[in-house]
Design a protein around this motif. Structure first.
Motif, PDB file in Angstrom:
ATOM      1  N   GLN A   9       0.824  -1.304  -0.041  1.00 20.42           N
ATOM      2  CA  GLN A   9       0.209  -0.209   0.002  1.00 20.42           C
ATOM      3  C   GLN A   9       0.793   1.064  -0.174  1.00 20.42           C
ATOM      4  N   LYS A  10       2.029   1.237   0.779  1.00 20.89           N
ATOM      5  CA  LYS A  10       3.076   2.402   0.868  1.00 20.89           C
ATOM      6  C   LYS A  10       3.432   2.666  -0.514  1.00 20.89           C
ATOM      7  N   ILE A  11       3.692   1.393  -1.392  1.00 23.54           N
ATOM      8  CA  ILE A  11       4.298   1.523  -2.671  1.00 23.54           C
ATOM      9  C   ILE A  11       3.256   2.248  -3.593  1.00 23.54           C
ATOM     10  N   MET A  12       2.100   1.801  -3.576  1.00 22.23           N
ATOM     11  CA  MET A  12       1.250   2.052  -4.442  1.00 22.23           C
ATOM     12  C   MET A  12       0.753   3.488  -4.372  1.00 22.23           C
ATOM     13  N   ARG A  13       0.738   4.175  -2.942  1.00 22.34           N
ATOM     14  CA  ARG A  13       0.365   5.279  -2.615  1.00 22.34           C
ATOM     15  C   ARG A  13       1.575   6.371  -3.114  1.00 22.34           C
ATOM     16  N   ALA A  14       2.734   5.888  -3.126  1.00 22.48           N
ATOM     17  CA  ALA A  14       3.977   6.462  -3.742  1.00 22.48           C
ATOM     18  C   ALA A  14       4.017   6.718  -5.119  1.00 22.48           C
ATOM     19  N   LEU A  15       3.332   5.690  -6.024  1.00 22.74           N
ATOM     20  CA  LEU A  15       3.271   5.944  -7.316  1.00 22.74           C
ATOM     21  C   LEU A  15       2.134   6.487  -7.862  1.00 22.74           C
ATOM     22  N   LEU A  16       1.192   6.983  -7.039  1.00 28.57           N
ATOM     23  CA  LEU A  16       0.026   7.621  -7.485  1.00 28.57           C
ATOM     24  C   LEU A  16       0.541   9.090  -8.154  1.00 28.57           C
ATOM     25  N   PRO A  17      -0.187   9.218  -9.399  1.00 29.60           N
ATOM     26  CA  PRO A  17       0.236  10.400 -10.207  1.00 29.60           C
ATOM     27  C   PRO A  17       0.142  11.937  -9.114  1.00 29.60           C
ATOM     28  N   VAL A  18       1.191  12.651  -9.334  1.00 29.09           N
ATOM     29  CA  VAL A  18       1.103  13.829  -8.661  1.00 29.09           C
ATOM     30  C   VAL A  18       0.015  14.870  -9.242  1.00 29.09           C
ATOM     31  N   HIS A  19       0.160  14.898 -10.605  1.00 26.00           N
ATOM     32  CA  HIS A  19      -0.698  16.015 -11.135  1.00 26.00           C
ATOM     33  C   HIS A  19      -1.987  15.436 -11.696  1.00 26.00           C
ATOM     34  N   LYS A  20      -3.052  16.036 -11.391  1.00 27.56           N
ATOM     35  CA  LYS A  20      -4.368  15.394 -11.965  1.00 27.56           C
ATOM     36  C   LYS A  20      -4.181  15.547 -13.459  1.00 27.56           C
ATOM     37  N   SER A  21      -4.991  14.840 -14.342  1.00 31.14           N
ATOM     38  CA  SER A  21      -5.220  14.327 -15.528  1.00 31.14           C
ATOM     39  C   SER A  21      -6.583  14.240 -15.956  1.00 31.14           C
ATOM     40  N   LEU A  22      -6.752  14.928 -17.097  1.00 34.39           N
ATOM     41  CA  LEU A  22      -8.424  14.724 -17.607  1.00 34.39           C
ATOM     42  C   LEU A  22      -8.760  13.232 -17.407  1.00 34.39           C
ATOM     43  N   LEU A  23      -7.801  12.262 -17.798  1.00 29.20           N
ATOM     44  CA  LEU A  23      -8.023  10.821 -17.744  1.00 29.20           C
ATOM     45  C   LEU A  23      -7.964  10.092 -16.518  1.00 29.20           C
ATOM     46  N   GLU A  93      -4.049  13.717 -24.706  1.00 27.09           N
ATOM     47  CA  GLU A  93      -4.392  13.443 -23.484  1.00 27.09           C
ATOM     48  C   GLU A  93      -3.705  12.230 -22.819  1.00 27.09           C
ATOM     49  N   LEU A  94      -3.434  11.015 -23.901  1.00 31.89           N
ATOM     50  CA  LEU A  94      -2.809  10.125 -23.604  1.00 31.89           C
ATOM     51  C   LEU A  94      -1.142  10.378 -23.017  1.00 31.89           C
ATOM     52  N   LYS A  95      -0.790  11.258 -23.670  1.00 30.10           N
ATOM     53  CA  LYS A  95       0.705  11.731 -23.745  1.00 30.10           C
ATOM     54  C   LYS A  95       0.631  12.477 -22.278  1.00 30.10           C
ATOM     55  N   HIS A  96      -0.466  13.334 -22.017  1.00 25.36           N
ATOM     56  CA  HIS A  96      -0.292  14.280 -20.887  1.00 25.36           C
ATOM     57  C   HIS A  96      -0.585  13.103 -19.685  1.00 25.36           C
ATOM     58  N   GLY A  97      -1.657  12.156 -19.723  1.00 22.20           N
ATOM     59  CA  GLY A  97      -1.739  11.511 -18.812  1.00 22.20           C
ATOM     60  C   GLY A  97      -0.727  10.676 -18.371  1.00 22.20           C
ATOM     61  N   TYR A  98      -0.022   9.842 -19.326  1.00 21.18           N
ATOM     62  CA  TYR A  98       1.230   9.145 -18.931  1.00 21.18           C
ATOM     63  C   TYR A  98       2.330   9.845 -18.536  1.00 21.18           C
ATOM     64  N   GLU A  99       2.540  11.094 -18.841  1.00 23.96           N
ATOM     65  CA  GLU A  99       3.655  11.839 -18.355  1.00 23.96           C
ATOM     66  C   GLU A  99       3.275  12.111 -16.654  1.00 23.96           C
ATOM     67  N   SER A 100       1.725  12.418 -16.528  1.00 25.48           N
ATOM     68  CA  SER A 100       1.511  12.346 -14.974  1.00 25.48           C
ATOM     69  C   SER A 100       1.628  11.124 -14.502  1.00 25.48           C
ATOM     70  N   ILE A 101       1.310  10.031 -14.907  1.00 28.93           N
ATOM     71  CA  ILE A 101       1.331   8.563 -14.233  1.00 28.93           C
ATOM     72  C   ILE A 101       2.710   8.184 -14.068  1.00 28.93           C
ATOM     73  N   LEU A 102       3.633   8.620 -15.152  1.00 27.52           N
ATOM     74  CA  LEU A 102       4.725   7.816 -14.905  1.00 27.52           C
ATOM     75  C   LEU A 102       5.946   8.686 -14.107  1.00 27.52           C
ATOM     76  N   GLN A 103       5.616  10.015 -13.883  1.00 24.57           N
ATOM     77  CA  GLN A 103       6.602  10.750 -13.267  1.00 24.57           C
ATOM     78  C   GLN A 103       6.846   9.979 -11.876  1.00 24.57           C
ATOM     79  N   PRO A 104       6.048   9.764 -10.762  1.00 28.80           N
ATOM     80  CA  PRO A 104       6.343   9.187  -9.634  1.00 28.80           C
ATOM     81  C   PRO A 104       7.233   7.604  -9.631  1.00 28.80           C
TER      82      PRO A 104
END
Length: 143
Positions: A9-23, A93-104
């Protein structure tokens, strides 16, 4: 097991996107399937490929359609059936979403290095077990 569950759970929380995305993460996942595997573009194939339930795929696809990220094309052979395609809006939106998702992920990789890579290799092996049905329940007992 409780300790391991808390650590996950700690790992999963740390990997949550930092920035909100439309998706949502699930919407990004389905768009990525449409982008990477354009021939796997029916709701059933997306459900099978992603491991998501058909109902969840339907909800995500409805939302993606409303956000103009996908378009539908009816099949001439079966009017109830349709194929899905990613739009220019969807690509953006995919590009923006994955930038947000992958940053952590990148941040943790940079800080943990080889430990992160080892963890991801193990996670990949476990996902393969799940995909092959080897991670299924054996009975209703926890212990």
């Amino acid at each position: 097991m409780v300790h391991y569950q808390q650590q996950m759970q700690k790992i999963m929380r740390a990997l949550l996107p930092v920035h909100k995305s439309l998706l949502t993460v699930s919407e990004c996942e389905l768009l990525a399937y449409l982008y990477l595997q354009p021939d796997q573009n029916t709701p059933l194939l997306l459900s099978n490929g992603s491991g998501m339930k058909k109902e969840a795929v339907s909800r995500c696809l409805k939302s993606l359609y409303e956000k103009k990220c996908i378009c539908k094309q009816r099949q001439s052979a079966d009017e109830r059936s349709y194929r899905l395609f990613i739009t220019d809006t969807g690509l953006s939106e995919l590009k923006h979403g994955y930038e947000s998702i992958l940053q952590p992920f990148y941040d943790l990789w940079r800080s943990a290095g080889e430990d992160f890579e080892d963890f991801m290799r193990c996670a990949d092996k476990l996902a393969t077990h799940i995909e092959k049905g080897q991670g299924k329940k054996f009975d209703d007992q926890i212990l």
